[in-house]
Scaffold this motif. Structure first.
Motif, PDB file in Angstrom:
ATOM      1  N   GLY A 107     -30.372 -46.183 -16.792  1.00 31.87           N
ATOM      2  CA  GLY A 107     -29.282 -45.798 -15.897  1.00 31.87           C
ATOM      3  C   GLY A 107     -29.630 -45.732 -14.428  1.00 31.87           C
ATOM      4  O   GLY A 107     -28.796 -45.365 -13.602  1.00 31.87           O
ATOM      5  N   MET A 108     -30.850 -46.091 -14.067  1.00 30.34           N
ATOM      6  CA  MET A 108     -31.245 -46.027 -12.665  1.00 30.34           C
ATOM      7  C   MET A 108     -30.836 -47.306 -11.956  1.00 30.34           C
ATOM      8  O   MET A 108     -31.645 -48.175 -11.646  1.00 30.34           O
ATOM      9  N   LYS A 109     -29.522 -47.400 -11.762  1.00 29.92           N
ATOM     10  CA  LYS A 109     -28.955 -48.535 -11.055  1.00 29.92           C
ATOM     11  C   LYS A 109     -27.684 -48.074 -10.367  1.00 29.92           C
ATOM     12  O   LYS A 109     -27.066 -47.087 -10.775  1.00 29.92           O
ATOM     13  N   LEU A 110     -27.318 -48.776  -9.299  1.00 30.13           N
ATOM     14  CA  LEU A 110     -26.215 -48.330  -8.457  1.00 30.13           C
ATOM     15  C   LEU A 110     -25.370 -49.516  -8.018  1.00 30.13           C
ATOM     16  O   LEU A 110     -25.888 -50.488  -7.482  1.00 30.13           O
ATOM     17  N   GLN A 111     -24.078 -49.389  -8.252  1.00 29.35           N
ATOM     18  CA  GLN A 111     -23.105 -50.368  -7.757  1.00 29.35           C
ATOM     19  C   GLN A 111     -22.332 -49.693  -6.632  1.00 29.35           C
ATOM     20  O   GLN A 111     -21.784 -48.611  -6.811  1.00 29.35           O
ATOM     21  N   VAL A 112     -22.310 -50.316  -5.463  1.00 33.50           N
ATOM     22  CA  VAL A 112     -21.641 -49.746  -4.298  1.00 33.50           C
ATOM     23  C   VAL A 112     -20.545 -50.698  -3.842  1.00 33.50           C
ATOM     24  O   VAL A 112     -20.812 -51.863  -3.557  1.00 33.50           O
ATOM     25  N   ASN A 113     -19.321 -50.191  -3.807  1.00 34.34           N
ATOM     26  CA  ASN A 113     -18.181 -50.968  -3.328  1.00 34.34           C
ATOM     27  C   ASN A 113     -17.953 -50.617  -1.862  1.00 34.34           C
ATOM     28  O   ASN A 113     -17.659 -49.473  -1.535  1.00 34.34           O
ATOM     29  N   VAL A 114     -18.100 -51.607  -0.992  1.00 31.43           N
ATOM     30  CA  VAL A 114     -18.007 -51.407   0.448  1.00 31.43           C
ATOM     31  C   VAL A 114     -16.663 -51.935   0.937  1.00 31.43           C
ATOM     32  O   VAL A 114     -16.368 -53.123   0.785  1.00 31.43           O
ATOM     33  N   ALA A 115     -15.857 -51.049   1.509  1.00 34.71           N
ATOM     34  CA  ALA A 115     -14.543 -51.433   2.027  1.00 34.71           C
ATOM     35  C   ALA A 115     -14.667 -51.853   3.487  1.00 34.71           C
ATOM     36  O   ALA A 115     -15.615 -51.490   4.184  1.00 34.71           O
ATOM     37  N   ASP A 116     -13.681 -52.606   3.960  1.00 33.86           N
ATOM     38  CA  ASP A 116     -13.607 -52.967   5.369  1.00 33.86           C
ATOM     39  C   ASP A 116     -13.410 -51.689   6.169  1.00 33.86           C
ATOM     40  O   ASP A 116     -12.834 -50.722   5.675  1.00 33.86           O
ATOM     41  N   ASN A 117     -13.870 -51.651   7.391  1.00 33.09           N
ATOM     42  CA  ASN A 117     -13.850 -50.428   8.191  1.00 33.09           C
ATOM     43  C   ASN A 117     -12.453 -49.883   8.467  1.00 33.09           C
ATOM     44  O   ASN A 117     -12.291 -48.707   8.701  1.00 33.09           O
ATOM     45  N   GLN A 118     -11.398 -50.695   8.445  1.00 26.92           N
ATOM     46  CA  GLN A 118     -10.047 -50.197   8.677  1.00 26.92           C
ATOM     47  C   GLN A 118      -9.619 -49.257   7.566  1.00 26.92           C
ATOM     48  O   GLN A 118      -8.716 -48.466   7.735  1.00 26.92           O
ATOM     49  N   ALA A 119     -10.241 -49.322   6.409  1.00 33.72           N
ATOM     50  CA  ALA A 119      -9.859 -48.494   5.265  1.00 33.72           C
ATOM     51  C   ALA A 119     -10.612 -47.175   5.245  1.00 33.72           C
ATOM     52  O   ALA A 119     -10.658 -46.512   4.242  1.00 33.72           O
ATOM     53  N   LYS A 120     -11.199 -46.759   6.370  1.00 28.89           N
ATOM     54  CA  LYS A 120     -12.045 -45.559   6.412  1.00 28.89           C
ATOM     55  C   LYS A 120     -11.337 -44.314   5.895  1.00 28.89           C
ATOM     56  O   LYS A 120     -11.834 -43.625   5.039  1.00 28.89           O
ATOM     57  N   SER A 121     -10.157 -44.001   6.416  1.00 31.18           N
ATOM     58  CA  SER A 121      -9.469 -42.780   6.014  1.00 31.18           C
ATOM     59  C   SER A 121      -8.053 -43.098   5.581  1.00 31.18           C
ATOM     60  O   SER A 121      -7.252 -43.524   6.390  1.00 31.18           O
ATOM     61  N   PRO A 122      -7.733 -42.879   4.293  1.00 31.82           N
ATOM     62  CA  PRO A 122      -6.361 -43.083   3.858  1.00 31.82           C
ATOM     63  C   PRO A 122      -5.436 -42.109   4.574  1.00 31.82           C
ATOM     64  O   PRO A 122      -5.856 -41.041   5.008  1.00 31.82           O
ATOM     65  N   ILE A 123      -4.170 -42.484   4.690  1.00 28.10           N
ATOM     66  CA  ILE A 123      -3.192 -41.619   5.342  1.00 28.10           C
ATOM     67  C   ILE A 123      -3.161 -40.274   4.627  1.00 28.10           C
ATOM     68  O   ILE A 123      -3.077 -40.198   3.416  1.00 28.10           O
ATOM     69  N   GLY A 124      -3.234 -39.218   5.404  1.00 27.39           N
ATOM     70  CA  GLY A 124      -3.191 -37.868   4.841  1.00 27.39           C
ATOM     71  C   GLY A 124      -4.548 -37.323   4.447  1.00 27.39           C
ATOM     72  O   GLY A 124      -4.676 -36.156   4.116  1.00 27.39           O
ATOM     73  N   ALA A 125      -5.588 -38.156   4.475  1.00 23.82           N
ATOM     74  CA  ALA A 125      -6.923 -37.667   4.112  1.00 23.82           C
ATOM     75  C   ALA A 125      -7.498 -36.874   5.270  1.00 23.82           C
ATOM     76  O   ALA A 125      -7.314 -37.228   6.429  1.00 23.82           O
ATOM     77  N   PRO A 126      -8.217 -35.795   4.996  1.00 26.73           N
ATOM     78  CA  PRO A 126      -8.806 -35.018   6.092  1.00 26.73           C
ATOM     79  C   PRO A 126      -9.940 -35.804   6.738  1.00 26.73           C
ATOM     80  O   PRO A 126     -10.666 -36.524   6.069  1.00 26.73           O
ATOM     81  N   ASN A 127     -10.076 -35.671   8.041  1.00 27.63           N
ATOM     82  CA  ASN A 127     -11.165 -36.320   8.763  1.00 27.63           C
ATOM     83  C   ASN A 127     -12.365 -35.397   8.788  1.00 27.63           C
ATOM     84  O   ASN A 127     -12.220 -34.183   8.863  1.00 27.63           O
ATOM     85  N   ALA A 128     -13.561 -35.990   8.741  1.00 21.13           N
ATOM     86  CA  ALA A 128     -14.782 -35.199   8.838  1.00 21.13           C
ATOM     87  C   ALA A 128     -14.891 -34.629  10.244  1.00 21.13           C
ATOM     88  O   ALA A 128     -14.500 -35.266  11.201  1.00 21.13           O
ATOM     89  N   GLN A 129     -15.418 -33.442  10.372  1.00 15.70           N
ATOM     90  CA  GLN A 129     -15.597 -32.802  11.666  1.00 15.70           C
ATOM     91  C   GLN A 129     -17.009 -33.087  12.159  1.00 15.70           C
ATOM     92  O   GLN A 129     -17.928 -33.217  11.369  1.00 15.70           O
ATOM     93  N   PRO A 130     -17.194 -33.167  13.468  1.00 19.32           N
ATOM     94  CA  PRO A 130     -18.532 -33.430  14.010  1.00 19.32           C
ATOM     95  C   PRO A 130     -19.547 -32.427  13.490  1.00 19.32           C
ATOM     96  O   PRO A 130     -19.280 -31.233  13.439  1.00 19.32           O
ATOM     97  N   GLY A 131     -20.715 -32.952  13.085  1.00 20.98           N
ATOM     98  CA  GLY A 131     -21.802 -32.103  12.635  1.00 20.98           C
ATOM     99  C   GLY A 131     -21.695 -31.641  11.193  1.00 20.98           C
ATOM    100  O   GLY A 131     -22.533 -30.902  10.719  1.00 20.98           O
ATOM    101  N   VAL A 132     -20.676 -32.076  10.469  1.00 24.13           N
ATOM    102  CA  VAL A 132     -20.502 -31.645   9.080  1.00 24.13           C
ATOM    103  C   VAL A 132     -21.451 -32.430   8.192  1.00 24.13           C
ATOM    104  O   VAL A 132     -21.603 -33.628   8.342  1.00 24.13           O
ATOM    105  N   THR A 133     -22.099 -31.765   7.264  1.00 24.64           N
ATOM    106  CA  THR A 133     -22.987 -32.420   6.320  1.00 24.64           C
ATOM    107  C   THR A 133     -22.183 -32.893   5.127  1.00 24.64           C
ATOM    108  O   THR A 133     -21.394 -32.145   4.566  1.00 24.64           O
ATOM    109  N   VAL A 134     -22.377 -34.170   4.752  1.00 29.76           N
ATOM    110  CA  VAL A 134     -21.664 -34.747   3.629  1.00 29.76           C
ATOM    111  C   VAL A 134     -22.554 -34.650   2.403  1.00 29.76           C
ATOM    112  O   VAL A 134     -23.605 -35.272   2.344  1.00 29.76           O
TER     113      VAL A 134
END
Length: 183
Positions: free
Chosen positions: A111-138
């Motif tokens: 199970g040590m494998k990773l599939q990453v789906n990378v979206a185009d940058n325009q899709a960063k935040s869906p409408i209504g999604a909260p934006n990350a605040q500066p300095g916030v740890t993800v």
């Protein structure tokens, strides 16, 4: 003077564009490890062009980028790239799916494998999604039990978006111009 303003304007634009990027530590505090639920970790994060993946792993592991068919079968003989330094950052430079496996085929099959789906940058935040605040740890919770001997730092990329980036870049530009390039 016009050339100087053009150069500063390009720097400001570059800073504003770079501010949307985030760096994700793969597996959060568990890292790139066989006991980490990497599939769930990837599903809980949204990756876009400009983001980076930080892989932290011990010397008993490696990181290999592979094609889909090699990912599915854990074939480690036909790799695109291999990393073995224990601290690898992979920039996500274009949309699409990327595939990573541990170079130890038994670890990949475990199970040590990773599939990453990378979206185009325009899709960063869906409408209504909260934006990350500066300095916030993800960070995301991990399924791995805490083992102090194998703790890896968590995802800690500062995420700045949109207006915040423009304000930061413009402030830097104004300060630089007012102080005559002495910032």
């Amino acid at each position: 003077m016009a050339k100087l303003v053009l150069v500063y304007s390009l720097v400001v634009l570059g800073l504003a564009l770079a501010c949307n990027a985030a760096t994700y530590t793969v597996g959060d505090s568990s890292g790139w490890d066989i006991s980490t639920d990497l599939g769930t970790w990837a599903e809980n994060n949204k990756f876009v062009v400009g983001d980076s993946l930080s892989f932290l792993y011990s010397s008993s592991h490696s990181l290999e980028e592979v094609k889909k068919e090699d990912f599915d079968s854990c074939n480690t003989t036909n790799v695109i790239r291999t990393f073995t330094n224990g601290n690898t950052t992979v920039p996500l430079t274009e949309p699409g799916t990327r595939y990573f496996v541990c170079g130890n085929q038994l670890h990949c099959l475990g199970g040590m494998k990773l599939q990453v789906n990378v979206a185009d940058n325009q899709a960063k935040s869906p409408i209504g999604a909260p934006n990350a605040q500066p300095g916030v740890t993800v960070t995301q919770p991990s399924s791995k039990r805490n083992n102090p001997a194998s703790v890896v730092p968590s995802s800690a990329g500062s995420v700045y978006e949109g207006r915040d980036c423009i304000v930061i870049a413009f402030s830097w530009f104004c300060g630089y111009y007012v102080l005559g390039g002495q910032v």
